[in-house]
Design a protein around this motif. Structure first.
Motif, mmCIF file in Angstrom:
data_model
loop_
_atom_site.group_PDB
_atom_site.id
_atom_site.type_symbol
_atom_site.label_atom_id
_atom_site.label_comp_id
_atom_site.label_asym_id
_atom_site.label_seq_id
_atom_site.Cartn_x
_atom_site.Cartn_y
_atom_site.Cartn_z
ATOM 1 N N UNK A 168 -2.441 -8.518 37.298
ATOM 2 C CA UNK A 168 -2.398 -8.793 38.714
ATOM 3 C C UNK A 168 -3.139 -8.395 39.479
ATOM 4 N N UNK B 110 7.370 -13.784 40.061
ATOM 5 C CA UNK B 110 7.617 -14.511 41.062
ATOM 6 C C UNK B 110 6.951 -15.144 42.058
ATOM 7 N N UNK B 111 6.947 -16.804 42.112
ATOM 8 C CA UNK B 111 5.830 -17.107 43.564
ATOM 9 C C UNK B 111 6.861 -18.374 44.360
ATOM 10 N N UNK C 205 3.392 -9.356 47.734
ATOM 11 C CA UNK C 205 2.389 -10.024 48.902
ATOM 12 C C UNK C 205 3.198 -10.873 49.144
ATOM 13 N N UNK D 210 5.851 -14.232 49.345
ATOM 14 C CA UNK D 210 4.558 -15.049 48.523
ATOM 15 C C UNK D 210 5.059 -14.574 47.296
ATOM 16 N N UNK D 211 4.445 -13.503 47.264
ATOM 17 C CA UNK D 211 4.633 -13.311 45.504
ATOM 18 C C UNK D 211 4.366 -11.992 44.818
ATOM 19 N N UNK D 212 5.337 -11.590 43.736
ATOM 20 C CA UNK D 212 6.340 -11.173 42.911
ATOM 21 C C UNK D 212 5.711 -9.919 41.939
#
Lengths: 120, 120, 120, 120
Positions: free
Chosen positions: A67, D68-69, C113, C64-66
């Motif tokens: 990522x 995950x998003x 994020x 948002x995203x992890x």
């Protein structure tokens, strides 16, 4: 120590030990996106090269999943440094983190997981 | 449509619409890692270029965070295709998926999130 | 400071400042997967709660995203601690890292994020 | 088929085959964050449970890394469905994707990578 892709992109190795890899690239005309800043693929390639060198220091490692988060644009002529560190080394898998910076200004963060071939 | 980084890497655009981007590259001598297979950074750059083209079709988009998973090595001379599709387009952010394949053999998957500048 | 989901899972806040959040949970019978170890969803929820508390200290933040990487299983009765830190805080977005450990043994790493609502 | 964590959260299995897992949960009072919407940890747990069930259909699989998003908030009383599908199954590792939706409205996307114990 440099592979053909690193050479083609002008990526240099500054330091390499079992615990750390430090690589850098100066953003050139061939590295740009349509906005005139460093392509995400260049920043990724720099981080990925640091990750690959470090993860192969103690085992034969194959990248599984990575990522990257981008914090801000990098401009032509700027020198980006990648510092890779070990987050966790297990027998079959391992995780690494790479911080990207221009000087002391962070421009991105990368994390990656590898699988170890021939785990001892 | 191609930016300098895509041109330097030999990445070609095959199709581009608001709903899909299809790009490809033939793995050459400059694209290899130390194992003699396509560098992760090359596969990423291909996917990222498809993601960038597609995400900028309907808004001015800045990449925030991406992930790539690698399924198997790609060899010199093989042609890798990236197919980007829309997963979700919101007002301020959007998510995309890019599948990487050599022929009909999947070699990786990429997902990415962008932020929209000047959301309308 | 604890939301209903944290309370339902027994997650405790140990420390919270603009620069760090430290949370913990003891793995109980309701937290297990079919292998009898802590469910990935529990470890994620702990990390995500630390990320949410820290990211909302200085702005109204939306995740948002992890990403989470798992290093090894956690057993019933073990106490998992999550330490969240700031990686980068920008005007519109920010990135955080959360390390998960049982004592001084790392069990996972999370990165996330956020998007800032009403960026000043 | 349901593990203790799924039962504690009220997650139901709707369909399960070697190619697909479909799970759902109705967002209740215990599932909320401080904004009064579904906690990220709940949506993750739902996706992760679908991923775990599907990835263990054909091998003994251990989760390595997931992402995950989040696309939009989910409100109390809404029913979230997770549909897990196979992206790639290799000998030692495999990748899955899980789409989260409320009715036909997408609310998130999850991707995950597993390692196969005792690869045949």
């Amino acid at each position: 120590m440099r592979d053909p892709f690193m050479r083609a992109l002008g990526i240099e190795v500054e330091a390499l030990s079992p615990e750390e890899a430090r690589l850098a690239v100066v953003v050139g005309a061939d590295h740009l996106n349509l906005h005139g800043t460093a392509h995400g693929g260049l920043l990724y390639a720099l981080a990925d090269a640091a990750f690959a060198l470090l993860s192969n220091q103690t085992a034969k490692a194959v990248a599984l999943s990575t990522r990257i988060d981008y914090f801000r644009p990098v401009r032509p002529g700027e020198r980006v440094e990648a510092r890779a560190e070990v987050v966790h080394r297990g027998r079959r898998t391992a995780s690494y983190r790479v911080r990207l910076a221009v000087g002391d200004r962070p421009v991105g963060q990368f994390v990656g997981t590898v699988f170890h071939l021939e785990a001892s």
